[in-house]
Design a protein around this motif. Sequence first.
Motif, short mmCIF file in Angstrom:
data_model
loop_
_atom_site.label_atom_id
_atom_site.label_comp_id
_atom_site.label_asym_id
_atom_site.label_seq_id
_atom_site.Cartn_x
_atom_site.Cartn_y
_atom_site.Cartn_z
N ALA A 134 0.86 -1.18 0.00
CA ALA A 134 0.00 0.00 0.00
C ALA A 134 0.90 1.23 0.00
O ALA A 134 1.46 1.60 1.02
N ASN A 135 1.07 1.83 -1.18
CA ASN A 135 1.98 2.97 -1.31
C ASN A 135 1.31 4.03 -2.17
O ASN A 135 0.72 3.72 -3.21
N ASN A 136 1.42 5.29 -1.76
CA ASN A 136 0.88 6.41 -2.52
C ASN A 136 1.59 7.69 -2.10
O ASN A 136 2.44 7.66 -1.20
N PRO A 137 1.30 8.84 -2.74
CA PRO A 137 2.04 10.07 -2.42
C PRO A 137 1.99 10.52 -0.96
O PRO A 137 3.01 10.99 -0.45
N PRO A 138 0.86 10.38 -0.24
CA PRO A 138 0.93 10.77 1.18
C PRO A 138 1.92 9.92 1.99
O PRO A 138 2.51 10.40 2.95
N PHE A 139 2.12 8.67 1.58
CA PHE A 139 3.02 7.78 2.32
C PHE A 139 4.47 7.95 1.85
O PHE A 139 5.39 8.03 2.65
N ILE A 162 1.42 -7.96 -9.47
CA ILE A 162 1.87 -6.82 -8.66
C ILE A 162 0.62 -6.03 -8.27
O ILE A 162 -0.16 -5.64 -9.14
N ASN A 163 0.46 -5.81 -6.97
CA ASN A 163 -0.67 -5.03 -6.45
C ASN A 163 -0.19 -3.81 -5.71
O ASN A 163 0.80 -3.89 -4.96
N ASN A 164 -0.90 -2.69 -5.89
CA ASN A 164 -0.74 -1.56 -5.00
C ASN A 164 -2.07 -1.45 -4.25
O ASN A 164 -3.11 -1.23 -4.84
N TYR A 165 -2.03 -1.66 -2.93
CA TYR A 165 -3.24 -1.73 -2.13
C TYR A 165 -3.77 -0.36 -1.70
O TYR A 165 -4.83 -0.27 -1.10
N ALA A 166 -3.02 0.71 -2.00
CA ALA A 166 -3.44 2.05 -1.60
C ALA A 166 -4.44 2.61 -2.62
O ALA A 166 -4.62 2.06 -3.71
N ILE A 167 -5.08 3.73 -2.26
CA ILE A 167 -5.96 4.41 -3.18
C ILE A 167 -5.35 5.76 -3.54
O ILE A 167 -4.41 6.22 -2.90
N GLY A 168 -5.88 6.39 -4.59
CA GLY A 168 -5.31 7.64 -5.08
C GLY A 168 -4.40 7.33 -6.25
O GLY A 168 -4.59 6.36 -6.98
N GLN A 169 -3.39 8.15 -6.45
CA GLN A 169 -2.41 7.89 -7.50
C GLN A 169 -1.41 6.88 -6.95
O GLN A 169 -0.45 7.24 -6.28
N ALA A 170 -1.67 5.62 -7.19
CA ALA A 170 -0.90 4.53 -6.56
C ALA A 170 -0.69 3.42 -7.59
O ALA A 170 -1.44 2.47 -7.66
N VAL A 181 10.71 -5.93 -20.38
CA VAL A 181 9.73 -6.88 -20.89
C VAL A 181 8.79 -7.29 -19.76
O VAL A 181 9.24 -7.70 -18.69
N LEU A 182 7.49 -7.16 -20.00
CA LEU A 182 6.46 -7.66 -19.09
C LEU A 182 5.77 -8.80 -19.79
O LEU A 182 5.19 -8.61 -20.86
N ASP A 183 5.82 -9.98 -19.21
CA ASP A 183 5.30 -11.18 -19.85
C ASP A 183 4.38 -11.93 -18.89
O ASP A 183 4.82 -12.34 -17.81
N HIS A 184 3.11 -12.07 -19.26
CA HIS A 184 2.15 -12.85 -18.47
C HIS A 184 2.05 -12.29 -17.04
O HIS A 184 2.19 -13.01 -16.06
N MET A 185 1.83 -10.97 -16.95
CA MET A 185 1.78 -10.27 -15.67
C MET A 185 0.38 -9.71 -15.41
O MET A 185 -0.35 -9.39 -16.34
N THR A 186 0.01 -9.59 -14.14
CA THR A 186 -1.20 -8.89 -13.72
C THR A 186 -0.77 -7.70 -12.89
O THR A 186 0.02 -7.86 -11.95
N LEU A 187 -1.29 -6.51 -13.24
CA LEU A 187 -0.95 -5.28 -12.53
C LEU A 187 -2.23 -4.64 -12.01
O LEU A 187 -3.12 -4.34 -12.80
N ASN A 188 -2.32 -4.45 -10.70
CA ASN A 188 -3.49 -3.83 -10.08
C ASN A 188 -3.06 -2.60 -9.31
O ASN A 188 -2.32 -2.70 -8.32
N GLY A 189 -3.49 -1.43 -9.78
CA GLY A 189 -3.15 -0.18 -9.11
C GLY A 189 -4.37 0.70 -9.01
O GLY A 189 -5.45 0.36 -9.45
#
Length: 197
Positions: A134-139, A162-170, A181-189
């Motif tokens: 959980a990472n974002n600009p306030p942190f 890869i997950n970013n659990y924070a909200i906002g610009q995260a 190279v990104l291969d067979h990846m899931t990105l959640n932000g």
Amino acid sequence: QMFHFRPIIVRGNIATVYPHNHALAHGRTYRVEMDASVLTLADHAFSGFDGDDWTFTTKASGPAADATHVTVSADGKGDFSTVQAAIDFFPAAAAAPREISIAGGNYEEIVSINGKSNIILRGEDRDGVIVGYANNPPFNPRRRWAFSIINGTDIQLSNFTINNYAIGQAEALMTRGERIVLDHMTLNGSGDALTTY
């Protein structure tokens, strides 16, 4: 590059302690002490514990200095227990590719590949290997992503989430470099899942 991080993360009944990177040496026994005021529990009082209650011993040694392949495992059975420690193990400029295999598990950490080349990170299972924070600009002002590649060359991320659990610009992932190279990846932000330069 330094990031703020949470030294203790509580999820339900489990409190996980995260020491600073490179804080533990090989072949050492450590004792952990915790005052009663560190944790507040909803269903009963936390009495704390002293070093006689919790001790652990680190592995006798790490991988060979010239290793080209290392493993990360959340259960402590790999060469490293964190993705960042495996990345830090390899030299900045490698002539040949170095590979990091990540076993199934949840790796709650901010990861940064900074100024490195010729590294492949390969997860055991796209849905079963989760790296995130959980990472974002306030942190962390100006460092709001969970995973970053900064001035990297010939870096490959393959077969994990890869997950970013924070909200906002995260963002989940930020890349700045060449031949990423990104291969067979899931990105959640939040805001954006991926920022690339």
